[in-house]
Scaffold this active site. Structure first.
Site, PDB file in Angstrom:
ATOM      1  N   HIS A   8       0.817  -1.214   0.000  1.00  0.00           N
ATOM      2  CA  HIS A   8       0.000   0.000   0.000  1.00  0.00           C
ATOM      3  C   HIS A   8       0.857   1.274   0.000  1.00  0.00           C
ATOM      4  CE1 HIS A   8       0.925   1.067   4.169  1.00  0.00           C
ATOM      5  NE2 HIS A   8       0.869  -0.237   4.426  1.00  0.00           N
ATOM      6  N   GLU A  83      -2.247  -7.082   7.115  1.00  0.00           N
ATOM      7  CA  GLU A  83      -0.971  -6.899   7.806  1.00  0.00           C
ATOM      8  C   GLU A  83      -0.944  -7.629   9.140  1.00  0.00           C
ATOM      9  OE1 GLU A  83       1.923  -6.804   7.561  1.00  0.00           O
ATOM     10  OE2 GLU A  83       2.710  -4.775   7.431  1.00  0.00           O
TER      11      GLU A  83
END
Length: 204
Positions: A8, A83
């Site tokens: 990201h 994550e």
């Protein structure tokens, strides 16, 4: 099968050097801008679909990279590529303003990740390796995906865990560094074998 594995874009917590795992922090303006540039560079890549972490920063980055194609390409959320969850460490500052490490647990995470202890209510590297491997094995063995070009939007630690299925180097989890924001690693999977074509490249 060709996989574009994307980290990201930058968030405010990245800039503030805060521990950001399962915390759902959106992209900062800098992250939005870079993701758009990457999308412009990759506009001719014929993506068939996208798998994304369910966290905002990954979804936003995926949509910006897909650009004008975003409304035509399915974005499928999968928690297995989210994550690492830092549990009680989430939101704490791990570096000072000069970039010096000030949190011993996070120093171990970045320098000796296999010995990073699972925080209270969180995960360790083995946990992330297990769930990302399950995702990897499922998708790379799926005959319906065999000839597809796929964007995978994820996060620094989760990207490295996914790519361990290619590197197969458990003693060197970080492969030299944390993947840069908006970097992409391109993997080709053919006859069950994965080959790394690009490594941590920022297409902008």
């Amino acid at each position: 099968m060709k996989l574009y594995i994307l980290r990201h874009g930058k968030t405010q917590w990245n800039a503030l050097r805060k521990v950001q795992g399962a915390a759902d922090i959106p992209l900062a303006e800098e992250g939005i801008s870079l993701a758009r540039k990457v999308g412009e560079t990759l506009k001719d890549v014929p993506f068939n679909l996208c798998f994304s972490s369910p966290l905002k920063r990954a979804i936003q980055t995926a949509e910006l990279v897909l650009g004008q194609k975003a409304d035509r390409i399915p974005v499928i959320l999968d928690k297995r590529i989210q994550e690492i969850d830092f549990g009680a460490l989430e939101g704490t500052q791990f570096k000072d303003e000069k970039g010096n490490m000030i949190n011993r647990e996070m120093e171990v995470f970045f320098t000796d990740p296999n010995h990073f202890s699972r925080p209270e209510n969180g995960e360790n590297i083995s946990d992330v390796l297990a769930r990302t491997r399950e995702f990897w094995m499922e998708k790379t063995a799926d005959p319906e995906l065999r000839d597809k070009t796929i964007l995978i939007a994820s996060h620094g630690c989760a990207v490295r865990a996914l790519l361990q299925n290619v590197y197969q180097d458990p003693e060197n989890f970080w492969h030299g560094c944390v993947p840069p924001n908006c970097s992409i690693s391109v993997v080709e999977v053919k006859d069950g074998k994965a080959v790394l074509l690009e490594d941590d490249k920022v297409y902008a």
